[in-house]
Design a protein around this motif. Structure first.
Motif, PDB file in Angstrom:
ATOM      1  N   VAL A  59       0.865  -1.184   0.000  1.00  0.00           N
ATOM      2  CA  VAL A  59       0.000   0.000   0.000  1.00  0.00           C
ATOM      3  C   VAL A  59       0.901   1.234   0.000  1.00  0.00           C
ATOM      4  O   VAL A  59       1.778   1.362   0.844  1.00  0.00           O
ATOM      5  N   GLN A  60       0.699   2.096  -0.932  1.00  0.00           N
ATOM      6  CA  GLN A  60       1.522   3.307  -1.025  1.00  0.00           C
ATOM      7  C   GLN A  60       0.941   4.401  -0.126  1.00  0.00           C
ATOM      8  O   GLN A  60      -0.171   4.862  -0.350  1.00  0.00           O
ATOM      9  N   LEU A  61       1.667   4.777   0.898  1.00  0.00           N
ATOM     10  CA  LEU A  61       1.201   5.860   1.776  1.00  0.00           C
ATOM     11  C   LEU A  61       1.691   7.179   1.201  1.00  0.00           C
ATOM     12  O   LEU A  61       2.818   7.268   0.738  1.00  0.00           O
ATOM     13  N   GLN A  62       0.858   8.186   1.294  1.00  0.00           N
ATOM     14  CA  GLN A  62       1.265   9.509   0.829  1.00  0.00           C
ATOM     15  C   GLN A  62       2.066  10.190   1.945  1.00  0.00           C
ATOM     16  O   GLN A  62       1.510  10.660   2.922  1.00  0.00           O
ATOM     17  N   MET A  63       3.363  10.209   1.802  1.00  0.00           N
ATOM     18  CA  MET A  63       4.229  10.765   2.850  1.00  0.00           C
ATOM     19  C   MET A  63       4.397  12.274   2.731  1.00  0.00           C
ATOM     20  O   MET A  63       4.733  12.948   3.695  1.00  0.00           O
ATOM     21  N   THR A  64       4.193  12.802   1.560  1.00  0.00           N
ATOM     22  CA  THR A  64       4.511  14.219   1.317  1.00  0.00           C
ATOM     23  C   THR A  64       3.795  15.175   2.286  1.00  0.00           C
ATOM     24  O   THR A  64       4.453  16.013   2.898  1.00  0.00           O
ATOM     25  N   PRO A  65       2.468  15.090   2.500  1.00  0.00           N
ATOM     26  CA  PRO A  65       1.841  16.043   3.427  1.00  0.00           C
ATOM     27  C   PRO A  65       2.381  15.927   4.838  1.00  0.00           C
ATOM     28  O   PRO A  65       2.592  16.935   5.516  1.00  0.00           O
ATOM     29  N   MET A  66       2.654  14.680   5.256  1.00  0.00           N
ATOM     30  CA  MET A  66       3.158  14.507   6.614  1.00  0.00           C
ATOM     31  C   MET A  66       4.540  15.151   6.761  1.00  0.00           C
ATOM     32  O   MET A  66       4.808  15.872   7.724  1.00  0.00           O
ATOM     33  N   ILE A  67       5.385  14.902   5.767  1.00  0.00           N
ATOM     34  CA  ILE A  67       6.735  15.475   5.828  1.00  0.00           C
ATOM     35  C   ILE A  67       6.669  17.000   5.785  1.00  0.00           C
ATOM     36  O   ILE A  67       7.388  17.696   6.491  1.00  0.00           O
ATOM     37  N   ASP A  68       5.743  17.522   4.999  1.00  0.00           N
ATOM     38  CA  ASP A  68       5.552  18.984   4.938  1.00  0.00           C
ATOM     39  C   ASP A  68       5.252  19.535   6.327  1.00  0.00           C
ATOM     40  O   ASP A  68       5.882  20.498   6.795  1.00  0.00           O
ATOM     41  N   ILE A  69       4.285  18.916   6.982  1.00  0.00           N
ATOM     42  CA  ILE A  69       3.868  19.401   8.300  1.00  0.00           C
ATOM     43  C   ILE A  69       4.995  19.230   9.317  1.00  0.00           C
ATOM     44  O   ILE A  69       5.274  20.126  10.119  1.00  0.00           O
ATOM     45  N   VAL A  70       5.645  18.076   9.244  1.00  0.00           N
ATOM     46  CA  VAL A  70       6.731  17.797  10.186  1.00  0.00           C
ATOM     47  C   VAL A  70       7.836  18.835  10.033  1.00  0.00           C
ATOM     48  O   VAL A  70       8.350  19.368  11.024  1.00  0.00           O
ATOM     49  N   PHE A  71       8.165  19.187   8.806  1.00  0.00           N
ATOM     50  CA  PHE A  71       9.199  20.198   8.594  1.00  0.00           C
ATOM     51  C   PHE A  71       8.741  21.581   9.074  1.00  0.00           C
ATOM     52  O   PHE A  71       9.512  22.334   9.613  1.00  0.00           O
ATOM     53  N   GLN A  72       7.472  21.849   8.863  1.00  0.00           N
ATOM     54  CA  GLN A  72       6.943  23.135   9.351  1.00  0.00           C
ATOM     55  C   GLN A  72       7.065  23.208  10.865  1.00  0.00           C
ATOM     56  O   GLN A  72       7.456  24.237  11.422  1.00  0.00           O
ATOM     57  N   LEU A  73       6.710  22.115  11.528  1.00  0.00           N
ATOM     58  CA  LEU A  73       6.828  22.063  12.992  1.00  0.00           C
ATOM     59  C   LEU A  73       8.273  22.252  13.408  1.00  0.00           C
ATOM     60  O   LEU A  73       8.584  23.003  14.324  1.00  0.00           O
ATOM     61  N   LEU A  74       9.148  21.543  12.696  1.00  0.00           N
ATOM     62  CA  LEU A  74      10.569  21.615  13.023  1.00  0.00           C
ATOM     63  C   LEU A  74      11.083  23.042  12.886  1.00  0.00           C
ATOM     64  O   LEU A  74      11.755  23.572  13.778  1.00  0.00           O
ATOM     65  N   VAL A  75      10.713  23.692  11.798  1.00  0.00           N
ATOM     66  CA  VAL A  75      11.156  25.074  11.575  1.00  0.00           C
ATOM     67  C   VAL A  75      10.600  25.977  12.680  1.00  0.00           C
ATOM     68  O   VAL A  75      11.314  26.807  13.236  1.00  0.00           O
ATOM     69  N   PHE A  76       9.331  25.781  13.051  1.00  0.00           N
ATOM     70  CA  PHE A  76       8.729  26.592  14.117  1.00  0.00           C
ATOM     71  C   PHE A  76       9.517  26.455  15.417  1.00  0.00           C
ATOM     72  O   PHE A  76       9.876  27.446  16.059  1.00  0.00           O
TER      73      PHE A  76
END
Lengths: 153, 164
Positions: free
Chosen positions: B13-30
């Motif tokens: 099953v292909q999970l869509q990782m892109t939105p999660m990584i986007d949010i995770v990076f946003q959190l990290l930057v914050f």
């Protein structure tokens, strides 16, 4: 067989790296920064350089009804985002007193005035601040210092 | 239904990782942007009751006259001399600490320690850091194991000196 699959993917322009270690590391970093973030620094001000003391240690429990006054080295007071001359401190203090008296279970006598004075501020100015607070009815004071490295004596 | 069927029948099953990584990076930057190393701070309580001691109600505690620590300033606000009572102590706060410990006695029992009071009498122009050093010296010291040993908890200020 897996090699064949990869080759097929590469040919179709869809190469997939293993994201797991990167996500692991990113989550670890987020957890690190989340744990260390300090939202209580709202009462700190970059203009104030606190004196250091090796006996200063964070209190076990937060102070009861603390009002933080920041005394700059020029001798002005920063309170609630506004700057006052010490002589004019009575106005905001009376406002604080009214708020305290209007709240059940709180009183001026039990409130603590925390003075965050700059290390270059004059001692006389600190005493003037205390006097102004006393005129409004405040009795408990705490002088704040930054924790210094401890050396046994 | 058709779509679901085709997904289930696939090997992975292909999970869509892109939105999660986007949010995770946003959190990290914050968190990186808001991160600030703040050294811990502590408070020293100062007893400044409004009523003058002579007018106040005498308490049951043992009454000892306060130890007066005089801090003289130079014209530029630096420390010129420490005096405890009439004893000159130079400019060494370590010596002040030793003197207070000698008088109050950190091992003689709790009674004197609880009743001992220090009054700090500083020149108007003295920089606050020296006052804090004096408060530190009279309130206690760091023991051999790095623990804080309290000597005198009651500290007050003398009436302020006039501005020169």
């Amino acid at each position: 067989m897996p090699k064949q699959k990869e080759r097929v993917r590469a040919r179709s322009g869809f190469a997939e790296g293993d994201m797991t270690p990167m996500i692991d590391m990113t989550f670890q970093l987020i957890a690190f920064f989340m744990v260390l973030i300090n939202f209580t620094e709202a009462d700190q001000h970059e203009r104030i350089r606190l004196p250091t003391s090796e006996l200063a240690q964070p209190p076990d429990a937060p102070l009861e009804d603390a009002i933080t006054l920041q005394l700059t080295k020029e001798g002005t007071i920063l309170l609630g985002g506004e700057e006052f001359a010490i002589e004019r401190l009575g106005v905001p203090l009376r406002r604080e007193r009214e708020v305290l008296e209007a709240t059940p279970g709180k009183s001026v006598g039990r409130a603590t005035i925390v003075i965050r004075a700059d290390m270059r501020a004059k001692a006389g100015r600190v005493q003037e601040v205390i006097q102004e607070c006393q005129k409004t009815g405040f009795e408990r004071f705490a002088l704040r210092a930054k924790q210094a490295e401890r050396r046994s004596s | 239904m058709k779509v679901r069927h085709s997904e289930r029948s696939g090997e992975k099953v292909q999970l869509q990782m892109t939105p999660m990584i986007d949010i995770v990076f946003q959190l990290l930057v914050f968190f990186i942007m808001t991160f600030k190393i703040v050294s811990p701070e502590g408070d020293f309580n100062i007893r400044m009751p409004i009523a003058a001691p002579s007018e106040g109600i005498p308490d049951d505690e043992l009454q000892i006259p306060p130890i007066i620590v005089r801090l003289r300033a130079t014209g530029t606000g630096h420390l010129s001399e420490i005096r405890m009572g009439e004893t000159p102590l130079g400019r060494d706060f370590g010596e002040l600490n030793q003197e207070v410990r000698r008088i109050v006695g950190d091992t003689t029992g709790p009674n004197i320690q609880d009743a001992a009071e220090v009054e700090i009498d500083a020149d108007y122009g003295l920089q606050f850091e020296y006052v804090m050093d004096a408060i530190t010296a009279v309130s206690g010291y760091v023991g051999p194991e790095g623990n804080v040993i309290r000597v005198c908890e009651k500290i007050k200020f003398a009436p302020p000196r006039p501005e020169p």
